[in-house]
Design a protein around this motif. Sequence first.
Motif, PDB file in Angstrom:
ATOM      1  N   GLN A 221       0.741  -1.157  -0.007  1.00  0.00           N
ATOM      2  CA  GLN A 221      -0.195  -0.212   0.047  1.00  0.00           C
ATOM      3  C   GLN A 221       0.535   1.075  -0.007  1.00  0.00           C
ATOM      4  N   ALA A 222       2.109   1.183   0.993  1.00  0.00           N
ATOM      5  CA  ALA A 222       2.761   2.491   0.982  1.00  0.00           C
ATOM      6  C   ALA A 222       3.667   2.605  -0.292  1.00  0.00           C
ATOM      7  N   ARG A 223       3.944   1.826  -1.234  1.00  0.00           N
ATOM      8  CA  ARG A 223       4.432   1.774  -2.333  1.00  0.00           C
ATOM      9  C   ARG A 223       3.951   2.337  -3.677  1.00  0.00           C
ATOM     10  N   GLY A 224       2.354   2.144  -3.702  1.00  0.00           N
ATOM     11  CA  GLY A 224       1.764   3.166  -4.662  1.00  0.00           C
ATOM     12  C   GLY A 224       1.136   3.865  -4.273  1.00  0.00           C
ATOM     13  N   SER A 225       1.376   3.980  -2.550  1.00  0.00           N
ATOM     14  CA  SER A 225       0.017   5.559  -2.094  1.00  0.00           C
ATOM     15  C   SER A 225       0.519   6.740  -2.463  1.00  0.00           C
ATOM     16  N   GLY A 226       1.729   7.024  -2.849  1.00  0.00           N
ATOM     17  CA  GLY A 226       2.350   8.523  -3.168  1.00  0.00           C
ATOM     18  C   GLY A 226       2.890   9.261  -1.147  1.00  0.00           C
ATOM     19  N   ASP A 227       2.842   8.880  -0.391  1.00  0.00           N
ATOM     20  CA  ASP A 227       2.532   9.634   0.790  1.00  0.00           C
ATOM     21  C   ASP A 227       3.622  10.211   1.143  1.00  0.00           C
ATOM     22  N   THR A 228       4.655   8.917   0.823  1.00  0.00           N
ATOM     23  CA  THR A 228       5.660   9.035   1.265  1.00  0.00           C
ATOM     24  C   THR A 228       6.711   9.753   0.876  1.00  0.00           C
ATOM     25  N   ALA A 229       6.731  10.134  -0.211  1.00  0.00           N
ATOM     26  CA  ALA A 229       6.743  10.367  -1.350  1.00  0.00           C
ATOM     27  C   ALA A 229       6.622  12.020  -0.797  1.00  0.00           C
ATOM     28  N   GLU A 230       5.283  12.639  -0.682  1.00  0.00           N
ATOM     29  CA  GLU A 230       4.617  13.730  -0.803  1.00  0.00           C
ATOM     30  C   GLU A 230       5.451  13.916   0.858  1.00  0.00           C
ATOM     31  N   GLY A 231       5.317  13.218   1.783  1.00  0.00           N
ATOM     32  CA  GLY A 231       6.281  13.633   3.364  1.00  0.00           C
ATOM     33  C   GLY A 231       7.050  13.702   3.559  1.00  0.00           C
ATOM     34  N   ALA A 233       9.167  15.320   0.646  1.00  0.00           N
ATOM     35  CA  ALA A 233       8.996  16.461  -0.512  1.00  0.00           C
ATOM     36  C   ALA A 233       8.617  17.756   1.146  1.00  0.00           C
ATOM     37  N   ALA A 234       7.278  17.143   1.092  1.00  0.00           N
ATOM     38  CA  ALA A 234       6.537  18.356   2.251  1.00  0.00           C
ATOM     39  C   ALA A 234       7.511  18.966   3.700  1.00  0.00           C
ATOM     40  N   PHE A 235       8.607  18.097   4.180  1.00  0.00           N
ATOM     41  CA  PHE A 235       9.484  19.065   4.953  1.00  0.00           C
ATOM     42  C   PHE A 235      10.394  19.278   4.727  1.00  0.00           C
ATOM     43  N   LEU A 236      10.966  18.541   3.008  1.00  0.00           N
ATOM     44  CA  LEU A 236      11.985  19.380   2.625  1.00  0.00           C
ATOM     45  C   LEU A 236      11.598  20.893   2.119  1.00  0.00           C
ATOM     46  N   GLU A 237      10.382  21.103   1.917  1.00  0.00           N
ATOM     47  CA  GLU A 237       9.683  22.376   1.382  1.00  0.00           C
ATOM     48  C   GLU A 237       9.218  23.523   2.505  1.00  0.00           C
ATOM     49  N   ARG A 238       9.382  22.360   3.581  1.00  0.00           N
ATOM     50  CA  ARG A 238       8.703  23.612   4.914  1.00  0.00           C
ATOM     51  C   ARG A 238       7.203  23.910   4.360  1.00  0.00           C
ATOM     52  N   ARG A 239       6.769  22.712   4.429  1.00  0.00           N
ATOM     53  CA  ARG A 239       5.266  23.411   4.033  1.00  0.00           C
ATOM     54  C   ARG A 239       4.072  22.455   4.051  1.00  0.00           C
ATOM     55  N   PRO A 240       3.310  22.329   4.884  1.00  0.00           N
ATOM     56  CA  PRO A 240       1.642  21.029   5.394  1.00  0.00           C
ATOM     57  C   PRO A 240       2.101  19.662   4.153  1.00  0.00           C
ATOM     58  N   PRO A 241       2.218  18.642   4.038  1.00  0.00           N
ATOM     59  CA  PRO A 241       2.118  17.828   3.469  1.00  0.00           C
ATOM     60  C   PRO A 241       0.528  17.116   3.153  1.00  0.00           C
ATOM     61  N   ARG A 242       0.526  16.963   2.065  1.00  0.00           N
ATOM     62  CA  ARG A 242      -0.939  17.535   1.146  1.00  0.00           C
ATOM     63  C   ARG A 242      -1.506  15.656   1.279  1.00  0.00           C
ATOM     64  N   PHE A 243      -1.461  14.625   2.191  1.00  0.00           N
ATOM     65  CA  PHE A 243      -1.632  13.469   1.756  1.00  0.00           C
ATOM     66  C   PHE A 243      -2.627  12.951   1.005  1.00  0.00           C
ATOM     67  N   THR A 244      -2.530  11.690   0.207  1.00  0.00           N
ATOM     68  CA  THR A 244      -3.957  11.873  -0.394  1.00  0.00           C
ATOM     69  C   THR A 244      -4.645  10.452  -0.336  1.00  0.00           C
ATOM     70  N   TRP A 245      -3.611   8.824   0.058  1.00  0.00           N
ATOM     71  CA  TRP A 245      -3.980   8.225   0.170  1.00  0.00           C
ATOM     72  C   TRP A 245      -5.313   7.816   1.292  1.00  0.00           C
ATOM     73  N   SER A 246      -6.872   7.179   0.657  1.00  0.00           N
ATOM     74  CA  SER A 246      -7.635   7.587   1.207  1.00  0.00           C
ATOM     75  C   SER A 246      -8.576   6.059   2.298  1.00  0.00           C
TER      76      SER A 246
END
Length: 254
Positions: A221-231, A233-246
């Motif tokens: 589930q994690a591999r296909g979710s995109g949540d890890t990449a988003e988390g 990226a958000a950390f590095l960009e100092r912004r709130p993450p936008r998680f999409t796995w539902s």
Amino acid sequence: MEPQLLHSVADGIATVVIHHPAKRNAMTAGMWRALPPLLDRLAADPAVRALVLTGEGGTFCAGADISTLRGSSDEAQGLAVRAEDALAAFPKPTLAAVRGYCVGGGSQLAAACDLRFAESGALFGVTPAKLGIVYPASATRRLVSLVGPATAKYLLFSGELIDAGRALRTGLVDEVLPGDELDKRVAEFTLVLAARSLLTQAAAKEFANGRTDRDAHWTEQARGSGDTAEGVAAFLERRPPRFTWSTPGSGPTT
């Protein structure tokens, strides 16, 4: 208004209200039956990120409405167990917001939630010994997992009520707030939950509940979710993450 379960969804949070104020929000047979299908609908709603269970007015739930459960005690207990198990299996974070009495079936429902926040004047009791009822095995195990064997035996053997302070010390509740601060704290905390990765929460909930055989499933589930990449990226960009796995098996939302 007839005894019923009221519900609403706002800002990603589903709120279910036990509404039977004439009997301190005691659960009728109809209310026990209504809870599992209601939870199914809310679990399937991608807008729902977390769920709050509470009672109408100044009481969480004083147990089962005995006047509606005059038939077989096995049938009555079965209704409560099915509702409790459905709440425990809800795939998103759940929080019981407790005021006043949280007794009997009310304590079963609160224990089936992931978290419990209580006002300082709340009272908790597990009372089957007062009625000669054998407490269900699933509910007993859940209680033991929260408070340990010694406190579980104290509660079950005596049927005595304990205050919010003792409930906090034993692990039955997670936070105790002054009565006028409970709603504000619950609202703030559930918004935090709604902003976090539901993928992380759903996997952690299964693992914490003993489903350690699902490690491979959640890795996939994690591999296909995109949540890890988003988390990241958000950390590095100092912004709130936008998680999409539902929801389990759903993949990302749009």
